[in-house]
Motif scaffolding. Structure first.
Motif, PDB file in Angstrom:
ATOM      1  N   LYS A 141       1.900   1.874  -3.577  1.00  0.00           N
ATOM      2  CA  LYS A 141       0.743   2.283  -4.375  1.00  0.00           C
ATOM      3  C   LYS A 141       0.352   3.728  -4.078  1.00  0.00           C
ATOM      4  CE  LYS A 141      -1.360  -2.298  -4.958  1.00  0.00           C
ATOM      5  NZ  LYS A 141      -2.520  -3.164  -4.624  1.00  0.00           N
ATOM      6  N   ASN A 142       0.351   4.083  -2.805  1.00  0.00           N
ATOM      7  CA  ASN A 142       0.009   5.449  -2.423  1.00  0.00           C
ATOM      8  C   ASN A 142       1.033   6.453  -2.940  1.00  0.00           C
ATOM      9  OD1 ASN A 142      -2.309   4.616  -1.066  1.00  0.00           O
ATOM     10  ND2 ASN A 142      -1.263   4.422   0.895  1.00  0.00           N
ATOM     11  N   ASP A 172       0.823  -1.212   0.000  1.00  0.00           N
ATOM     12  CA  ASP A 172       0.000   0.000   0.000  1.00  0.00           C
ATOM     13  C   ASP A 172       0.860   1.265   0.000  1.00  0.00           C
ATOM     14  OD1 ASP A 172      -2.397  -1.322  -0.121  1.00  0.00           O
ATOM     15  OD2 ASP A 172      -2.750  -1.293   2.041  1.00  0.00           O
ATOM     16  N   THR A 173       1.999   1.199   0.673  1.00  0.00           N
ATOM     17  CA  THR A 173       2.891   2.370   0.692  1.00  0.00           C
ATOM     18  C   THR A 173       3.318   2.743  -0.712  1.00  0.00           C
ATOM     19  OG1 THR A 173       3.730   1.918   2.920  1.00  0.00           O
ATOM     20  CG2 THR A 173       5.118   3.268   1.479  1.00  0.00           C
TER      21      THR A 173
END
Length: 246
Positions: free
Chosen positions: A92-93, A89-90
């Motif tokens: 992707k963000n 997620d890191t």
């Protein structure tokens, strides 16, 4: 895309909201070659890191429960859980944030350039563009930090994971290095364009510290290239010398 088409993209305030990670892979890759400001180098750097951690996942999944690797099972499971719960997620963000923020930079620069000389609008848009560029500089710093943070785990996977997948774990290492180094290119370029300030000085110190860490980690990565060479060759052994001339 025509020059006019590129200008139209810059002038669309919402253009940075597009979720490029949801489009087909070939379309995403081709988007980087369209000559547009987005997706750009920052998101490419984040994408390299994302591919790196996905390859780490593959090696971990092939190592967990395999005969001969039972003693590292708990470490493998912990790293896999950390990657899945945090780092995917890191990246992707960071990928999406870079697109959005750098589009804002280009958008407000465009408004600044179109505003009348000496007008309050020109000054306002120019300052907004600078503020957005500072935000855009923080993103590759975080990308670099994230990729370097993962290197210890990437090395552990290469050294202790399923040996037949060291191509995968080696490419994971290379992708993380590429992600970190690419981010440093962006940071130093952005800082070059910004006026002298305490903010700039602080960011420069941070970037230099990351660059020094990168150099040391790069040497550790190359040692693993040498180890594979030495396993497969009876010729003169390679040496770790980045500065040797041909």
């Amino acid at each position: 895309m025509s020059k006019q088409g590129k200008l139209e993209l810059i002038e669309k305030e919402e253009a940075g909201d597009k979720d490029y990670l949801s489009v087909p892979a070939l379309e995403l890759i081709e988007a980087f070659g369209e000559g547009n400001h987005i997706p750009g180098s920052g998101s490419a750097s984040a994408l390299s890191g994302l591919i790196g951690v996905e390859l780490m996942k593959t090696v971990l999944k092939l190592s967990i429960g395999r005969e001969g690797y039972e003693d590292k099972k708990k470490e493998f499971e912990f790293i896999l859980k950390t990657i899945e719960e945090q780092f995917i997620d890191t990246y992707k963000n960071l990928f999406n944030s870079d697109i959005k923020i750098f589009h804002d930079v280009s958008y407000y620069r465009r408004l600044r350039d179109k505003a009348a000389e000496g007008s309050t609008e020109k000054e306002k848009y120019g300052q907004t563009a600078v503020d957005k560029l500072k935000e855009a500089t923080d993103i590759p710093i975080e990308i670099c930090e994230t990729s370097l943070q993962l290197m210890k785990n990437a090395f552990f996977i290469f050294d202790n994971g399923y040996k037949a997948t060291r191509g995968d774990s080696g490419v994971a290492i290379s992708n993380l290095l590429s992600s970190a180094q690419g981010a440093l290119f962006i940071v130093f370029l952005n800082l070059k364009t910004l006026k002298k300030s305490q903010w700039k000085e602080d960011k420069m110190k941070k970037a230099v510290s990351l660059a020094l860490r990168f150099t040391q980690i790069q040497k550790e990565a190359y040692r693993r290239v040498i180890s594979l060479y030495n396993e497969s060759s009876d010729d003169n052994q390679l040496t770790l010398d980045f500065y040797k001339e041909d």
